[in-house]
Design an enzyme around this catalytic site. Structure first.
Site, PDB file in Angstrom:
ATOM      1  N   ASP A  80       0.867  -1.176   0.000  1.00 48.19           N
ATOM      2  CA  ASP A  80       0.000   0.000   0.000  1.00 48.19           C
ATOM      3  C   ASP A  80       0.904   1.227   0.000  1.00 48.19           C
ATOM      4  OD1 ASP A  80      -2.278  -1.468  -0.253  1.00 48.19           O
ATOM      5  OD2 ASP A  80      -3.204  -0.806   1.620  1.00 48.19           O
ATOM      6  N   TYR A  83      -1.685   5.755  -2.020  1.00 48.07           N
ATOM      7  CA  TYR A  83      -3.152   5.821  -1.826  1.00 48.07           C
ATOM      8  C   TYR A  83      -3.759   6.828  -2.778  1.00 48.07           C
ATOM      9  CZ  TYR A  83      -2.855   2.931   2.299  1.00 48.07           C
ATOM     10  OH  TYR A  83      -2.663   1.869   3.139  1.00 48.07           O
ATOM     11  N   HIS A 212       2.034  -8.211   2.209  1.00 50.74           N
ATOM     12  CA  HIS A 212       1.212  -7.053   2.581  1.00 50.74           C
ATOM     13  C   HIS A 212       0.168  -7.418   3.636  1.00 50.74           C
ATOM     14  CE1 HIS A 212      -0.977  -3.356   2.481  1.00 50.74           C
ATOM     15  NE2 HIS A 212      -2.093  -3.985   2.144  1.00 50.74           N
ATOM     16  N   HIS A 221      -8.736  -5.438   9.859  1.00 55.51           N
ATOM     17  CA  HIS A 221      -8.984  -6.553   8.939  1.00 55.51           C
ATOM     18  C   HIS A 221      -8.888  -7.928   9.593  1.00 55.51           C
ATOM     19  CE1 HIS A 221      -7.672  -3.276   6.154  1.00 55.51           C
ATOM     20  NE2 HIS A 221      -8.691  -3.727   5.462  1.00 55.51           N
ATOM     21  N   HIS A 247      -1.075  -3.668   5.919  1.00 56.36           N
ATOM     22  CA  HIS A 247      -2.518  -3.829   5.679  1.00 56.36           C
ATOM     23  C   HIS A 247      -3.362  -3.256   6.808  1.00 56.36           C
ATOM     24  CE1 HIS A 247      -5.845  -5.109   3.302  1.00 56.36           C
ATOM     25  NE2 HIS A 247      -6.263  -6.028   4.137  1.00 56.36           N
ATOM     26  N   HIS A 249      -3.601  -0.701   9.717  1.00 53.16           N
ATOM     27  CA  HIS A 249      -2.846   0.541   9.932  1.00 53.16           C
ATOM     28  C   HIS A 249      -2.497   0.694  11.400  1.00 53.16           C
ATOM     29  CE1 HIS A 249      -4.647   2.223   5.944  1.00 53.16           C
ATOM     30  NE2 HIS A 249      -3.966   1.111   5.799  1.00 53.16           N
TER      31      HIS A 249
END
Ligand SMILES: *[C@@H]1O[C@H](CO)[C@@H](O)[C@H](O)[C@H]1NC(C)=O
Length: 332
Positions: A80, A83, A212, A221, A247, A249
């Site tokens: 990531d 963004y 990731h 998640h 992934h 944060h």
């Protein structure tokens, strides 16, 4: 000349694909010789590219300062990178605005070893993999899956997004650039096969796998079930010491109930403070921080030290581990 009918064409294509998938290929390999003192030192950061916003610049500043103190060898990015939707192409100014012009400290002018995150796949994924970016900023090295030999440790980078079923459900609220990744079943099976043989052949004292997506996480998640099912058994069977990801944060460390593996999340390079945690009372949870920051890794052949820092460079958590000499793999 005999002309093929459609059925024959499809059959030939199918045979060719199956043949190609059985040909053992190898993950690309890179060497990063460490300098004089027999210590390997690097940063791990993830989920960062937001033009400096959401404390990205503050984290970058502290990385620069602490990177100077530690004299780091390189930086690992857990993906990531840009963004919200990766890069639009090789000339997307986001590359300079979110990378080159943010991580400006002298100590960060080292090689960055980078994987793709799911947000990177929402843009032009091939652009991030392109050598053209290395011409703009030669610190950049992004591949899907590869091996980095850093003498004391070997790092195995794995492209985890193609494993996650949610990204392939139709209809999907996002579009993804799966060029070079389909058919997905063959692609993911190959990644695992190549990883497994690279791990099996490795004689490194420390084996680190980087992806990731989290295998274990108490963040937004949570665990990535596809990786628990397909990737984790390979890590456990091949004496992997550390799994590092982004992934979610946040910053976190979780132990494994069946092996010495430590799950280390460093996905706090910019936007954080999501506040929705899962299972914070997990028995194997060693550390969790919901805000911005980064992680350092320092290794000798017998010891590892992991440190997590916040946006002010303050140490939040430190973890060390030693390996007995007889646990070490013999040097061939
Ligand atoms: C930046 O970091 C500070 C200190 O942790 C925090 O209070 C603030 O909310 C952060 N800003 C953002 C936008 O996350």
């Amino acid at each position: 000349m005999a002309s093929f009918d459609n059925k024959t064409m499809v059959l030939c294509l199918w045979l060719a694909i199956n043949f190609l998938s059985t040909v053992s290929s190898e993950l690309p390999r890179f060497e990063h010789p460490i300098r004089g003192d027999q210590r390997l030192k690097f940063f791990v950061i993830g989920d960062w590219g937001r033009n400096g916003a959401f404390n990205q610049s503050e984290v970058a500043f502290q990385m620069g300062r602490i990177g100077e103190e530690l004299d780091i060898d390189f930086v690992v990015s857990t993906g990531d990178n840009f963004y919200d939707n990766g890069l639009k192409g090789e000339h997307d100014p986001a590359f300079i605005d979110s990378f080159t012009n943010i991580y400006t400290a002298k100590s960060l002018q080292k090689q960055w070893y980078t994987v793709l995150g799911n947000h990177d796949y929402r843009g032009d994924a091939l652009a991030q993999l392109s050598p053209a970016l290395r011409k703009i900023d030669n610190r950049w090295l992004c591949l899907r899956s590869f091996v980095l030999n850093a003498e004391i440790a070997e790092l195995f980078f794995v492209d985890t997004s193609p494993f996650v079923k949610d990204y392939f459900t139709i209809p999907n609220e996002h579009t993804y650039d799966w060029r070079g990744v389909t058919p997905i079943k063959i692609y993911t099976e190959n990644v695992l096969k190549e990883l497994e043989s690279a791990l099996r052949e490795s004689t490194a004292k420390w084996k680190i796998v980087v992806g990731h997506h989290a295998i274990r996480s108490v963040g937004h998640h949570g665990d990535t079930e596809e990786l628990v099912e397909r990737l984790l058994p390979i890590l456990r069977a091949n004496d992997v010491d550390l799994y590092m990801n982004g992934h979610d944060h946040c910053l976190e460390q979780i132990g494994d109930n069946q092996s010495p593996i430590q799950y280390l999340t460093s996905g706090a390079g910019s936007k954080a403070w999501r506040g929705d945690l899962k299972g914070l009372n997990r028995r194997d949870l060693k550390f969790f921080y919901d805000g911005q920051g980064f992680m350092s890794v320092q290794m000798t052949p017998s010891d590892v030290e992991i440190v997590f820092y916040d946006v002010f460079g303050k140490v939040l958590h430190k973890w060390t581990m030693s390996k007995q000499l007889h646990d070490l793999h013999p040097i061939m």
